[in-house]
Design a protein around this motif. Structure first.
Motif, PDB file in Angstrom:
ATOM      1  N   GLU A   7       0.701  -1.094  -0.178  1.00  0.00           N
ATOM      2  CA  GLU A   7       0.134   0.022   0.023  1.00  0.00           C
ATOM      3  C   GLU A   7       0.841   1.196   0.061  1.00  0.00           C
ATOM      4  N   HIS A   8       1.778   1.408   0.609  1.00  0.00           N
ATOM      5  CA  HIS A   8       2.705   2.283   0.955  1.00  0.00           C
ATOM      6  C   HIS A   8       3.536   2.734  -0.156  1.00  0.00           C
ATOM      7  N   LEU A   9       4.059   1.408  -1.005  1.00  0.00           N
ATOM      8  CA  LEU A   9       4.613   1.938  -2.185  1.00  0.00           C
ATOM      9  C   LEU A   9       3.902   2.192  -3.358  1.00  0.00           C
ATOM     10  N   LYS A  10       2.588   1.720  -3.423  1.00  0.00           N
ATOM     11  CA  LYS A  10       1.680   2.126  -4.470  1.00  0.00           C
ATOM     12  C   LYS A  10       1.334   3.739  -4.424  1.00  0.00           C
ATOM     13  N   GLU A  11       1.316   4.207  -2.806  1.00  0.00           N
ATOM     14  CA  GLU A  11       1.237   5.557  -2.647  1.00  0.00           C
ATOM     15  C   GLU A  11       2.180   6.471  -3.283  1.00  0.00           C
ATOM     16  N   VAL A  12       3.485   5.726  -3.058  1.00  0.00           N
ATOM     17  CA  VAL A  12       4.805   6.414  -3.551  1.00  0.00           C
ATOM     18  C   VAL A  12       4.675   6.792  -4.945  1.00  0.00           C
ATOM     19  N   ILE A  13       4.180   5.855  -5.775  1.00  0.00           N
ATOM     20  CA  ILE A  13       3.889   5.757  -6.963  1.00  0.00           C
ATOM     21  C   ILE A  13       3.157   6.882  -7.732  1.00  0.00           C
ATOM     22  N   LYS A  14       1.941   6.967  -6.878  1.00  0.00           N
ATOM     23  CA  LYS A  14       0.849   7.935  -7.007  1.00  0.00           C
ATOM     24  C   LYS A  14       1.604   9.365  -7.111  1.00  0.00           C
ATOM     25  N   ILE A  15       2.379   9.524  -5.829  1.00  0.00           N
ATOM     26  CA  ILE A  15       3.170  10.810  -5.735  1.00  0.00           C
ATOM     27  C   ILE A  15       4.104  10.798  -6.704  1.00  0.00           C
ATOM     28  N   GLU A  16       4.993  10.125  -6.973  1.00  0.00           N
ATOM     29  CA  GLU A  16       6.163   9.981  -7.932  1.00  0.00           C
ATOM     30  C   GLU A  16       6.166   8.936  -9.008  1.00  0.00           C
ATOM     31  N   THR A  18       7.448   8.043 -11.675  1.00  0.00           N
ATOM     32  CA  THR A  18       8.836   7.874 -12.094  1.00  0.00           C
ATOM     33  C   THR A  18       9.866   7.122 -11.271  1.00  0.00           C
ATOM     34  N   PHE A  19       9.419   6.845  -9.954  1.00  0.00           N
ATOM     35  CA  PHE A  19      10.444   6.386  -8.998  1.00  0.00           C
ATOM     36  C   PHE A  19      10.521   4.964  -9.141  1.00  0.00           C
ATOM     37  N   TYR A  20      11.248   4.380 -10.000  1.00  0.00           N
ATOM     38  CA  TYR A  20      11.407   3.180 -10.295  1.00  0.00           C
ATOM     39  C   TYR A  20      11.724   2.199  -9.265  1.00  0.00           C
ATOM     40  N   ARG A  21      12.394   2.551  -8.234  1.00  0.00           N
ATOM     41  CA  ARG A  21      12.772   1.774  -7.008  1.00  0.00           C
ATOM     42  C   ARG A  21      11.366   1.155  -6.492  1.00  0.00           C
ATOM     43  N   ALA A  22      10.514   2.024  -6.386  1.00  0.00           N
ATOM     44  CA  ALA A  22       9.164   1.312  -5.630  1.00  0.00           C
ATOM     45  C   ALA A  22       8.663   0.350  -6.507  1.00  0.00           C
ATOM     46  N   TYR A  23       8.702   0.261  -7.627  1.00  0.00           N
ATOM     47  CA  TYR A  23       8.228  -0.622  -8.733  1.00  0.00           C
ATOM     48  C   TYR A  23       9.163  -1.975  -8.596  1.00  0.00           C
TER      49      TYR A  23
END
Length: 70
Positions: A7-16, A18-23
């Motif tokens: 959930e937190h990582l998917k929130e990161v992706i919503k914010i940024e 292009t932050f490949y590390r989250a994917y």
């Protein structure tokens, strides 16, 4: 814990987005799951686009002779 991390990582992706590390981290969490492949592929796509941008910037700098001393 796993669900909260996702959930937190998917929130990161919503914010940024292009932050490949989250994917990549989502792929790691889902390890050995066919869904993880799509997350890794998205990370690779983002990295590839970033490398293309860097390469283009370097080529422009070379053309503009910003690297004469190299």
């Amino acid at each position: 814990m796993k669900d909260r991390s996702l959930e937190h990582l998917k929130e990161v992706i919503k914010i940024e987005p292009t932050f490949y590390r989250a994917y990549e981290l989502i792929g790691d969490i889902l390890k050995n799951n066919t869904e993880s492949i799509s997350w890794y592929l998205q990370a690779i796509k983002i990295i590839s686009l970033e490398l293309d941008t860097i390469n283009n910037d370097i080529n422009k700098s070379i053309q503009n002779k910003h690297f004469d001393k190299i």
